[in-house]
Scaffold this motif. Sequence first.
Motif, short mmCIF file in Angstrom:
data_model
loop_
_atom_site.label_atom_id
_atom_site.label_comp_id
_atom_site.label_asym_id
_atom_site.label_seq_id
_atom_site.Cartn_x
_atom_site.Cartn_y
_atom_site.Cartn_z
N LEU A 3 0.83 -1.21 0.00
CA LEU A 3 0.00 0.00 0.00
C LEU A 3 0.87 1.26 0.00
O LEU A 3 0.59 2.24 -0.73
CB LEU A 3 -0.91 -0.01 1.22
CG LEU A 3 -1.94 1.14 1.32
CD1 LEU A 3 -2.88 1.12 0.11
CD2 LEU A 3 -2.75 1.00 2.61
N VAL B 180 2.23 1.73 -3.46
CA VAL B 180 1.21 2.26 -4.39
C VAL B 180 1.04 3.76 -4.19
O VAL B 180 0.94 4.56 -5.15
CB VAL B 180 -0.12 1.52 -4.20
CG1 VAL B 180 -1.24 2.24 -4.98
CG2 VAL B 180 0.02 0.09 -4.69
N GLU B 181 1.01 4.19 -2.90
CA GLU B 181 0.87 5.60 -2.61
C GLU B 181 2.06 6.39 -3.18
O GLU B 181 1.90 7.49 -3.75
CB GLU B 181 0.79 5.82 -1.10
CG GLU B 181 -0.51 5.33 -0.47
CD GLU B 181 -1.69 6.22 -0.86
OE1 GLU B 181 -1.47 7.36 -1.32
OE2 GLU B 181 -2.84 5.75 -0.70
N LYS C 208 1.74 6.61 -6.92
CA LYS C 208 0.70 7.57 -7.28
C LYS C 208 1.21 9.01 -7.21
O LYS C 208 0.96 9.85 -8.09
CB LYS C 208 -0.50 7.38 -6.34
CG LYS C 208 -1.65 8.32 -6.65
CD LYS C 208 -2.79 8.06 -5.67
CE LYS C 208 -3.94 9.04 -5.95
NZ LYS C 208 -5.06 8.83 -4.98
N SER D 176 -4.08 0.77 -10.17
CA SER D 176 -3.45 0.92 -8.86
C SER D 176 -4.48 1.21 -7.77
O SER D 176 -4.39 0.70 -6.64
CB SER D 176 -2.41 2.06 -8.91
OG SER D 176 -1.40 1.76 -9.84
N GLN D 177 -5.51 2.04 -8.15
CA GLN D 177 -6.57 2.32 -7.17
C GLN D 177 -7.34 1.07 -6.81
O GLN D 177 -7.68 0.83 -5.64
CB GLN D 177 -7.52 3.38 -7.76
CG GLN D 177 -8.59 3.85 -6.78
CD GLN D 177 -8.01 4.60 -5.61
OE1 GLN D 177 -6.95 5.25 -5.75
NE2 GLN D 177 -8.66 4.55 -4.47
N GLU E 10 -6.18 -2.04 -6.95
CA GLU E 10 -5.34 -2.87 -6.09
C GLU E 10 -5.27 -2.33 -4.67
O GLU E 10 -5.28 -3.09 -3.69
CB GLU E 10 -3.93 -2.94 -6.69
CG GLU E 10 -3.85 -3.75 -7.98
CD GLU E 10 -2.43 -3.76 -8.55
OE1 GLU E 10 -1.58 -3.06 -7.96
OE2 GLU E 10 -2.20 -4.48 -9.53
N LYS E 11 -5.24 -0.97 -4.56
CA LYS E 11 -5.21 -0.35 -3.24
C LYS E 11 -6.48 -0.69 -2.47
O LYS E 11 -6.45 -1.07 -1.28
CB LYS E 11 -5.04 1.16 -3.38
CG LYS E 11 -5.12 1.88 -2.05
CD LYS E 11 -5.09 3.38 -2.26
CE LYS E 11 -5.28 4.09 -0.92
NZ LYS E 11 -5.33 5.56 -1.08
N GLU E 12 -7.66 -0.52 -3.14
CA GLU E 12 -8.92 -0.81 -2.45
C GLU E 12 -9.02 -2.29 -2.06
O GLU E 12 -9.53 -2.63 -0.98
CB GLU E 12 -10.08 -0.41 -3.37
CG GLU E 12 -10.20 1.08 -3.58
CD GLU E 12 -11.28 1.44 -4.59
OE1 GLU E 12 -11.83 0.48 -5.20
OE2 GLU E 12 -11.56 2.64 -4.76
N GLU F 187 -6.82 -2.77 0.90
CA GLU F 187 -7.44 -2.20 2.09
C GLU F 187 -8.56 -3.10 2.60
O GLU F 187 -8.73 -3.31 3.82
CB GLU F 187 -7.97 -0.80 1.78
CG GLU F 187 -6.87 0.23 1.62
CD GLU F 187 -7.43 1.61 1.26
OE1 GLU F 187 -8.64 1.64 0.92
OE2 GLU F 187 -6.69 2.59 1.35
#
Length: 401
Positions: free
Chosen positions: A191, A194-195, A198, A219-220, A222-224, A227
């Motif tokens: 995470l 990814v941040e 971004k 990427s969003q 994968e992030k969600e 999370e």
Amino acid sequence: MECNDEEIVRIVKCINSCWPEYPFTYEDIRKPTGEKFGEILFMFLQEFFGRNYKLPNLEQHIKSVSSTPEMFTHLEGTISLFRSINSILKRVNYRDFKYGTMVKPTSNAVKDVLLVLVNLLAYMEAERPKKKKIELEDAEEVKIREEEVRQMREKYMKFASNFTKIESDVDDLTKRMQITNVSLEKASITLKQVEQEKERAAEAVVANPEGLKTELARSQYEKEAMEANFLSVASRLPHLDQQIQKRALQLQEGKETHQRLAHVKTRESKIKLELRNIETDVRRVEEEKDFLGNNLKTEQSLIDSKKRMLVELEQYVDHLSEKARSDVKRGLEKNKSREAHIKARFLAVEEEISQLKRDLELGQKTLDEGAAKLKAIHLKHQQDMEQISAKMNQRGKKKEK
């Protein structure tokens, strides 16, 4: 009623009740005979020691105490009966029973002896239910203890099985927690990456904005997803922690139960050891009792033998004295001239009688010393028995605690 003496009535009723096939009347007490008195005494012995009881064989004993055992062969059964009955009477503190009384009994002697035996028989009959009850209670207590031990063992095996299962579950939960923590750490790292990507993408100049949007969307997503996975794992952590605490509590209870069972096993071993010690003491007491009993029998047989010898000696002295007096009387009547010679002979016989009487007194003294020694042995035996009984009672109380 033929006789108003309550004691005699009680004796006759008891004998007729115990041995209905054996006729016994008041006349057998008022005008007793040695033969019938001996028969009833032997019946009491069989009642005390069992129907198959037989009188002890005294052949070897007679040979050891007399140089002419053949003279006493016909008296062996009578002597053995007297010794057996006299031994029982002495145990209940009746000491007036004599050999001559048994051979030529009197009415009072027969009544006294039979009354003692009847009372002893009544006491034994009254004690038998108590003794049987005590034996049953002891057997029941042993069974209860065995059942308790068996139940404790079963409970121990069950707890041991649960204890093993709990340990296995705790290990499994621990491994799962470790795997979950590793996954969380990996997800957190991803995470962050990814941040960072971004942020770098937002600052960079991109020649292909559409491709960047696609990459950002991916990427969003994968992030969600990460999370959501993180939240799912985090939501399961309290439940897993509760399970671990519950298993740990069960594990602690299992350990405490194991300790209690170990304590119970230790107490069981201690009680068994005390029981073995008590059994050893009982056997030692019985051996000492048999040894002292044999000594008492030997001393008593020696005393009885000396008494018989003294009786025979007294009879011989009386016979010799009477014969001497008769000889003197006949000699005086027959020839006065032989008076001096007969008087001299009479004096010699009287001197012999005096010597025999001195020997008799010496024998009586020896007999009294033997009786005193026997009494001392008996007293010591009683003291030893009382000490051992007190020790066993103390151990019994200790066992109950």
